[in-house]
Design an enzyme around this catalytic site. Structure first.
Site: not given
Ligand SMILES: Cc1cc2nc3c(=O)[nH]c(=O)nc-3n(C[C@H](O)[C@H](O)[C@H](O)COP(=O)(O)OP(=O)(O)OC[C@H]3O[C@@H](n4cnc5c(N)ncnc54)[C@H](O)[C@@H]3O)c2cc1C
Ligand SMILES: *[C@@H]1O[C@H](CO)[C@@H](O)[C@H](O)[C@H]1NC(C)=O
Ligand SMILES: *[C@@H]1O[C@H](CO)[C@@H](O)[C@H](O)[C@H]1NC(C)=O
Ligand SMILES: *[C@@H]1O[C@H](CO)[C@@H](O)[C@H](O)[C@H]1NC(C)=O
Ligand SMILES: *[C@@H]1O[C@H](CO)[C@@H](O)[C@H](O)[C@H]1NC(C)=O
Ligand SMILES: *[C@@H]1O[C@H](CO)[C@@H](O)[C@H](O)[C@H]1NC(C)=O
Ligand SMILES: *[C@@H]1O[C@H](CO)[C@@H](O)[C@H](O)[C@H]1NC(C)=O
Ligand SMILES: *[C@@H]1O[C@H](CO)[C@@H](O)[C@H](O)[C@H]1NC(C)=O
Length: 772
Positions: A83, A179, A626, A706, A749
């Site tokens: 976009m 949107h 927060y 989060h 976080n």
């Molecule tokens: C923009 C942003 C900023 C943030 N800032 C902070 C911060 O500063 N400090 C902090 O503590 N937390 C922060 N967070 C939150 C933190 O990053 C998340 O809580 C954390 O990454 C969650 O981890 P997870 O393992 O649950 O999932 P995720 O990190 O989402 O990992 C999931 C993984 O699984 C893969 N996946 C998903 N579906 C499939 C599938 N069907 N098949 C194969 N692979 C798949 C994805 O590609 C990804 O690599 C932030 C999040 C975002 C989006």
């Protein structure tokens, strides 16, 4: 962690596309198009190109059509699939005519007129009682400043719709609100050419479709071709290479298990094979995902390929998941985070040994520059003075994890050696060194393959594997889902696990439906229910001492030369840190007797400013407030008919007491502002009270990214999705280890707390009898 306009969410190219375009014949004109019908809004998007030139340049035009039920007040289509900085074709009905224009969008604003392309409405366009249809010729539409599409190969495209009408329907350049929905699809342009192109333009009807054929595209997906590779069975298949999956896969492989980690995205940091460098880091391994000071550019890149395109909030779809694209704020968890009051079973209370293991593998730092010095500290100094006036004391935050009332300190991160570190630069390194650890990227798991309560393997989208894409388990093998709070929930739905309304949506999908187990094997669990995210509100200030660092706008293309040179030399200086500089916490007791903890994050710059006051943009900084531990509001996440994962019920301020407490925290933090000479609040400005500001706040921008608890741990299947061993209720060998099992938000976080959860979960899984 930061407030963003949703427009920034509309990125694209490559990775993960809900739908793939197929050929169809328009039932009214008989013209052949290639496109999709989005299953949620039932809007059809089709394109057809002139015949391919056998030599010389290709034609730069195409014919397109949008066919939309009238509930869609306007429709947009992004030719390049992003976009931002891509041509958009925007159209809507006005009485019996279609009004349309080509636009270009820059950051966070209504797309403006784009000169160059010539858009001509073709006669088969019409408006009737139920639909409007826009059929058009777009000339000069395949290349533009900074980009273009290759009509001989494939690309990603994006659409957007709104159920809210434009401001001035008769004016093609009318403004409109953001949107209300958007999505992406893939298209192979090489098969979207027609030899009848010229006759279509001269008004001829095309092929008459056979009477039975549907007039919209069907959604069958092309079968990938290539040699079949043998499907090797594993002891453990871990789905998702984010922090939950990486820590778990490392610990399971360390125990001698044969482990496969599957990730849908590709590499991130240079160490993992990533190569996306800034112009000034070209020729080094210092990618966008390595350099902490490039964090803010995650939200301003014209081609942010790392966001999951089938999740409507920010989620990282690349190795490292969220930890490869986040602000890297890193808090060592505390006792309260693992308490029964927070929803953990008693057996989880002794988190310290696991938290210690985490600290040993991944230390935190509040001075990430390799020279040990701190940089860009002016906003820290101003807010430290403010907070001291409110009785706060300064501490080293991660030396005192249980201390979360009236304390502040320098922001702490999981950066290592002046670069993004996190689980990728620690746990994944050791896992990769083991023979029994395998890693598969660019592979999407759609569902687990079930025989009743037993999982026998995972279904991937790579049909070359074993001929049908299924990767099997060894006898007694186990699957661990670590696909994140949205991703793991969707895999469960597609495996017949979850509320029946979600499984019904899967059933209706022509590709995913047939993969469901028989209805007698469905497991009704509250998947997606009880989700939480911190509500967060930004206050924007100026102070003459603060260096807003050009609001991070120049760090990618034209950084301050001395800072760039210093970072390249030895990973020191401003670029060794991300934007946050100070964090603080304060406890509040609510009228409901619950203690809630408010967190603040301070950074130079601001994501959005709304002010009537004159201000010096060089001096802006933000305090994000927060609400964390003690938060009571919960919502719901799930999928829509296109199987896109999304919030279904927003979690922020579902309980009014949360709002009351956050308002108190916002008012408190500025209560002594007059004592700080030169400190001015510009958003909200003097025209608005903080209460009015919060009332008017767009709920979507209260999102802190989060998300936890969509598959929360609980004592029974009525209250949660996994048991105290993180095993999914009603299954023998399906586990979840990611943010979705955390029962309620921790004090900061969540990534630090999540990695301690993964340490403890992998230990419990290994100890649980019956495994491989
Ligand atoms: C923009 C942003 C900023 C943030 N800032 C902070 C911060 O500063 N400090 C902090 O503590 N937390 C922060 N967070 C939150 C933190 O990053 C998340 O809580 C954390 O990454 C969650 O981890 P997870 O393992 O649950 O999932 P995720 O990190 O989402 O990992 C999931 C993984 O699984 C893969 N996946 C998903 N579906 C499939 C599938 N069907 N098949 C194969 N692979 C798949 C994805 O590609 C990804 O690599 C932030 C999040 C975002 C989006
Ligand atoms: C599977 O999905 C991933 C992620 O969407 C994608 O990168 C990959 O190309 C797909 N593989 C196949 C064989 O379609
Ligand atoms: C209205 O237009 C749509 C889209 O072209 C078409 O499918 C439908 O049949 C039309 N309805 C009537 C009553 O003509
Ligand atoms: C690798 O995994 C297999 C299957 O679980 C096991 O038998 C073998 O001992 C493992 N090897 C190592 C070196 O851990
Ligand atoms: C980048 O990393 C790769 C893999 O670790 C290494 O082989 C290469 O030498 C590195 N390149 C530079 C310029 O440091
Ligand atoms: C499914 O499980 C049952 C026992 O629970 C077993 O008898 C049967 O062989 C299994 N089917 C397959 C295809 O593995
Ligand atoms: C704005 O702030 C910058 C940096 O502090 C300063 O150099 C500049 O003079 C200020 N501009 C105005 C108009 O005050
Ligand atoms: C911007 O601020 C004005 C008051 O100063 C307010 O009326 C308006 O609603 C605000 N806009 C947004 C998008 O917050």
């Amino acid at each position: 962690m930061l407030r963003r306009a949703l427009l920034a969410l509309l990125p694209l190219a490559g990775s993960v596309l809900g739908q793939t375009a197929t050929q169809f014949i328009d039932g009214e004109t008989g013209w052949q198009f290639t496109g999709i019908t989005d299953p949620v809004h039932q809007v059809t998007y089709g394109l057809t190109f002139p015949p391919l030139a056998s030599s010389g340049p290709q034609s730069t035009e195409f014919i397109g059509e949008f066919v939309a039920p009238i509930a869609n007040k306007w429709v947009g289509f992004a030719i390049g699939g992003a976009m931002l900085q891509n041509p958009l074709i925007v159209a809507w009905p006005n009485e019996n005519e279609i009004v349309a224009s080509t636009r270009i969008a820059n950051m966070y604003s209504v797309p403006t007129e784009l000169d160059g392309p010539i858009l001509t409405t073709l006669p088969s366009s019409h408006v009737n009682a139920t639909h409007w249809k826009f059929v058009f010729r777009c000339q000069g539409c395949t290349s533009w400043t900074g980009g273009g599409i290759d009509v001989t190969s494939g690309a990603a495209l994006a659409w957007a719709i709104s159920t809210v009408g434009v401001d001035d329907p008769s004016n093609p350049q009318s403004t409109f609100q953001e949107h209300t929905d958007f999505g992406f699809f893939g298209m192979d342009f090489s098969t979207a050419h027609t030899s009848n192109y010229a006759s279509y333009l001269s008004g001829a009807t095309g092929t008459t479709p056979p009477p039975s054929s549907p007039s919209g595209p069907t959604s069958t997906k092309p079968t990938p071709t290539g040699p079949t590779v043998a499907a090797t069975p594993f002891d453990y298949i871990v789905v998702g290479g984010g922090p939950g999956g990486i820590v778990t896969a490392d610990r399971l492989s360390e125990a001698g298990k044969k482990v496969l980690l599957i990730e849908r995205g590709g590499p991130s940091t240079g160490e993992t094979g990533g190569g996306y460098t800034a112009p000034w880091t070209e020729g080094t391994n210092l990618t966008k995902f390595d350099v902490p000071g490039l964090f803010e550019t995650m939200f301003s890149d014209p081609n942010p390929y790392w966001w999951c395109k089938d999740i409507t909030v920010f989620a990282g779809c690349l190795l490292g998941g969220g930890t490869s694209i986040n602000g890297a704020l890193y808090w060592i968890p505390n006792d309260r985070d693992f308490s029964q009051a927070s929803g953990f079973p008693l057996s989880w209370g002794n988190h310290q040994p696991f938290t210690n293991k985490l600290k040993a593998r991944l230390p935190s730092t509040d001075h990430p520059s390799t020279d040990g010095k701190r940089y860009l500290e002016e906003s820290f100094d101003v807010v430290a003075q403010l907070l001291k006036g409110q009785g706060y004391s300064e501490i080293t935050i991660n030396d005192n994890p249980d201390s979360k009332d009236h304390v502040f300190g320098h922001s702490a991160f999981d950066f290592l050696d002046g670069k993004r570190g996190g689980p990728v630069a620690s746990y994944l390194r050791t896992a990769k060194g083991r023979k029994n650890f395998s890693y598969l990227d660019y592979t999407l798991v759609t569902n687990v393959v079930r025989n009743g309560s037993t999982i026998v393997g995972v279904q991937t989208n790579d049909t070359r594997i074993g001929g049908d894409g299924i990767i099997p388990l060894n006898p007694k093998g186990r699957v661990v889902l670590s696909a994140g709070s949205f991703g793991s929930a969707r895999i469960l739905f597609q495996s017949g696990i979850g509320p029946s309304d979600m499984i019904d949506l899967v059933k209706a999908d022509p590709v995913a439906g047939p993969k469901l187990p028989p209805p007698s094997q469905f497991i009704n669990l509250p998947v997606g229910m009880n989700v939480m995210d911190n509500p967060s509100i930004n206050l924007v200030f100026t102070h003459p001492s603060v260096d807003a660092y050009e609001n991070w706008a120049d760090v990618w293309a034209s950084p301050r030369a001395a800072d760039a040179a210093q970072y390249l030399k030895d990973q020191s200086g401003v670029f060794a840190g991300s934007s946050p500089k100070l964090n603080f916490w304060r406890a509040y007791s609510g009228s409901d007797g619950i203690t809630r903890i408010a967190q603040g994050t301070v950074r130079p710059g601001a994501a959005s400013i709304n002010t009537t006051l004159p201000y010096n943009a060089s001096n802006i900084f933000t305090i994000t407030m927060y609400l964390s531990t003690g938060l009571t509001s919960r919502g719901r996440v799930g999928i829509d008919a296109a199987l896109r994962a999304k919030p279904l019920v927003n979690p922020w301020f579902a309980d009014p007491t949360d709002k009351v407490v956050l308002l108190r925290a916002l008012n408190d933090v500025v209560s002594n502002m007059k004592d700080i000479t030169g400190m001015t609040m510009i958003t909200p400005d003097r025209q608005m009270t903080i209460e009015q500001y919060v009332d008017a706040y767009d709920p979507g921008t209260m999102n802190s990214n989060h998300w936890v608890a969509s598959n929360r741990i609980a004592a029974d299947a009525q209250h949660g999705v996994v048991d105290e061993n993180t095993k999914v209720f009603g299954t023998d060998n399906l586990f979840i280890v990611d943010a979705s099992i955390i029962p309620s938000l921790p004090t900061g976080n969540p990534q630090g707390m999540l990695m301690s959860v993964a340490e403890q979960a992998s230990s419990k899984i290994l100890a649980l009898a019956g495994g491989p």
